[in-house]
Enzyme design. Structure first.
Site, mmCIF file in Angstrom:
data_model
loop_
_atom_site.group_PDB
_atom_site.id
_atom_site.type_symbol
_atom_site.label_atom_id
_atom_site.label_comp_id
_atom_site.label_asym_id
_atom_site.label_seq_id
_atom_site.Cartn_x
_atom_site.Cartn_y
_atom_site.Cartn_z
ATOM 1 N N LEU A 1 35.829 40.117 61.442
ATOM 2 C CA LEU A 1 37.110 40.958 60.724
ATOM 3 C C LEU A 1 37.110 42.359 59.897
ATOM 4 O O LEU A 1 38.140 42.773 60.032
ATOM 5 C CB LEU A 1 37.558 39.655 59.859
ATOM 6 C CG LEU A 1 38.346 38.883 60.611
ATOM 7 C CD1 LEU A 1 38.534 37.469 59.354
ATOM 8 C CD2 LEU A 1 39.735 38.960 62.182
ATOM 9 N N GLY B 1 28.270 41.948 53.273
ATOM 10 C CA GLY B 1 28.265 41.341 54.374
ATOM 11 C C GLY B 1 29.148 41.052 55.746
ATOM 12 O O GLY B 1 30.997 42.090 55.006
ATOM 13 N N ASP C 1 36.867 48.912 42.431
ATOM 14 C CA ASP C 1 36.879 49.310 44.194
ATOM 15 C C ASP C 1 38.061 49.546 44.413
ATOM 16 O O ASP C 1 37.946 49.044 46.069
ATOM 17 C CB ASP C 1 36.045 48.371 45.016
ATOM 18 C CG ASP C 1 34.630 49.192 46.308
ATOM 19 O OD1 ASP C 1 34.997 50.786 45.879
ATOM 20 O OD2 ASP C 1 34.896 47.914 46.812
ATOM 21 N N ASP D 1 55.130 41.912 35.533
ATOM 22 C CA ASP D 1 53.555 41.445 35.062
ATOM 23 C C ASP D 1 53.144 40.235 35.904
ATOM 24 O O ASP D 1 51.530 39.759 35.647
ATOM 25 C CB ASP D 1 52.845 41.947 34.181
ATOM 26 C CG ASP D 1 53.278 42.393 33.143
ATOM 27 O OD1 ASP D 1 53.760 43.631 34.268
ATOM 28 O OD2 ASP D 1 53.758 42.833 32.079
ATOM 29 N N GLU E 1 62.566 34.343 30.521
ATOM 30 C CA GLU E 1 63.000 34.666 31.750
ATOM 31 C C GLU E 1 63.752 33.975 32.270
ATOM 32 O O GLU E 1 65.211 33.843 32.917
ATOM 33 C CB GLU E 1 61.987 35.508 32.315
ATOM 34 C CG GLU E 1 61.825 37.130 31.196
ATOM 35 C CD GLU E 1 60.711 37.192 31.680
ATOM 36 O OE1 GLU E 1 60.366 38.950 32.430
ATOM 37 O OE2 GLU E 1 59.582 36.869 32.664
ATOM 38 N N ASP F 1 45.962 -2.176 47.265
ATOM 39 C CA ASP F 1 45.172 -1.960 48.547
ATOM 40 C C ASP F 1 43.610 -1.785 47.220
ATOM 41 O O ASP F 1 42.253 -1.468 47.501
ATOM 42 C CB ASP F 1 44.605 -2.368 49.582
ATOM 43 C CG ASP F 1 44.480 -0.364 50.259
ATOM 44 O OD1 ASP F 1 45.099 0.199 48.517
ATOM 45 O OD2 ASP F 1 43.808 -0.053 50.877
#
Length: 501
Positions: free
Chosen positions: A45, A51, A160, A351, A358, A447
């Site tokens: 994918l 890797g 990144d 956030d 709320e 059981d």
């Protein structure tokens, strides 16, 4: 060489402290092999610094997943440290705009991350094929900002951010999610980071100088991404030396031929991110309030408020183990099921979480009976996270989907034996649970073991209460149905004309 159990155990322990025991223990697998639960197809994918990512699927569940595997014997000390940090961060994250970590499989020599499969491809590919309209760019930016704001609120820096690390969740979808936490870590408020990580064209000046803190470097990277979305080109490019010099001085040029069509707000948004001084750079919470993206939240589809109230009423009245089962189901939902519910969470959250106050304010505006309102408020924690919300929504499902329930059952059945024993359940739930009481209510055939059929029948008990009658302000459909007929026709015609032209 075996994995260092103390280091992985520490990552688990820290994640448990942040999101709770079950969401971590139920997804961290050491007693079953990956191959016992998942079939890896071998289709690649994507590839990254760690890797290949391979397509796979659960043997007893629908939908594809993505698997990223690490050979622990080949990692040096620095790579191991980053892997510990990645596991800790990824296990702790829970947000609609962040790819879900479904399971971690650890063996003596290998560690595999099983993630939801992002079928819609990279944001990079869409930009490469066609220039984004300004509206599309603003929508994508709002999606990315929600993920970044949640990360920084959680004390995580990604390090990144780039076009390739934002993926669409399904083919034809416009819903973006953030992936790849290989360089991520929890930051300390007063401690500087020194690692020069990331992709050169996106890194912030302070990262190149190897002295940075908090999450401001991510906001610079986001500024680079938005620059590309609006103009179709990088703000900093060339040789590594030349690019680094331009980044450190913050020199970029908005070419008139590329930027003449961009609004004043769009340009302002970018220039407030590409600021060399991190203290003067716009941060995530401020960026979400910027007029260029602020209006995007209003277009998010919701669900019926009756569903929201009924779900929270039912989970409030459920037993502790029933709530744990619903929590496990929340981590087992398919993408289609989450797509039905996530809009309501996004509309109610700030956030990346819904604050108790709320939700209380929202409920107070609805025609909710005092008994139900009091039960909900007594149950509510200070913050409702994404999976907490999904669990509540599952508490009003009249039919529990067997495949989701089976995946949830696997969160408790650590060894894959097909039933739950008191000792194994205690290990998953921890000492704060009275397992004898759990078995008294969930071992329906008496059981001494909870089978999957016991588990499924036990889940059905949660939804026996009738739905709560209340207003319907979270449903776009219901609002339009309440309009006079003439206004509904005018609204439909306006929408049709907009699509046509």
């Amino acid at each position: 060489m075996a994995a260092d159990p103390k280091s992985f155990a520490t990552a688990q322990s820290r994640a448990i402290g942040r999101v709770g025991r079950l969401p971590v223990q139920g997804r961290y697998v050491t007693r079953r092999r990956l191959e016992d639960d998942i079939e890896v197809t071998g289709k690649i994918l994507g590839t990254g610094c760690s890797g290949e990512v391979l397509a796979a699927h659960f043997r007893d569940g629908p939908g594809r997943v993505a698997v990223k595997a690490y050979d622990l014997r080949l990692l040096d000390e620095a790579q191991r440290e980053r892997l510990y940090a990645e596991v800790e961060v990824f296990l702790s994250l829970d947000h609609p705009h962040i790819a879900r970590l479904l399971a971690v499989y650890e063996s003596r020599t290998k560690l595999s991350l099983v993630m939801e499969c992002m079928e819609g491809g990279e944001l990079f590919d869409r930009v490469a094929h066609a220039r984004q309209s300004e509206h599309q760019a603003a929508q994508a930016t709002w999606h990315m900002l929600q993920a970044v704001s949640y990360l920084h609120r959680s004390g995580v820096v990604h390090r990144d951010l780039k076009l390739e690390n934002f993926l669409y969740d399904a083919s034809g979808s416009d819903f973006l999610k953030l992936i790849d936490f290989g360089f991520s870590k929890f930051f300390h408020q007063k401690k500087h980071m020194k690692e020069a990580l990331g992709t050169m064209n996106y890194v912030a000046p302070e990262v190149l100088r190897q002295r940075y803190c908090l999450g401001s470097c991510d906001m610079w990277s986001l500024g680079v991404i938005v620059f590309v979305l609006l103009s179709g080109e990088m703000p900093f490019q060339g040789s590594d030396v030349g690019t680094a010099r331009a980044i450190k001085t913050g020199r970029f040029w908005m070419k008139p031929g590329k930027w003449f069509h961009v609004s004043k707000d769009g340009k302002d948004f970018v220039t407030r991110l590409l600021v060399v001084d991190p203290a003067k750079r716009m941060q995530a919470e401020d960026a979400l309030r910027h007029p260029w993206v602020h209006s995007m939240k209003a277009s998010v589809p919701g669900v019926r408020s009756t569903t929201v109230v009924t779900g929270f009423r039912n989970i409030a009245r459920a037993s502790r183990f029933q709530r744990a089962c619903l929590q496990a189901m929340a981590w087992s939902l398919t993408l289609a099921e989450r797509r039905r519910l996530r809009g309501a969470f996004i509309r109610l959250s700030t956030d990346g979480v819904i604050a108790r106050e709320e939700l209380q304010e929202y409920l107070s505006k609805l025609s909710v009976g005092k008994e139900d309102f009091d039960a909900i408020m007594e149950f509510l924690p200070e913050e409702i996270h994404y999976s907490d919300f999904l669990a509540a929504m599952m508490a009003c499902e009249s039919e529990q989907h067997e495949d989701v329930a089976r995946s949830a059952f696997r969160h408790f059945d650590l060894e894959g034996v097909g039933h739950l024993t008191p000792a194994r359940l205690q290990e998953v739930l921890g000492n704060e649970f009275d397992v004898a009481a759990v078995f008294d209510e969930a071992d329906l055939d008496r059981d001494g073991a909870i089978s999957f059929h016991d588990f499924l029948a036990y889940l059905h008990q949660i939804t026996e209460l009738p739905s709560v009658e209340c207003l319907d302000d979270l449903s776009e459909v219901s609002r339009s149905e309440k309009l006079p007929k003439r206004k509904r026709i005018r609204q439909a015609l306006k929408s049709w004309l907009a699509n046509f032209f």
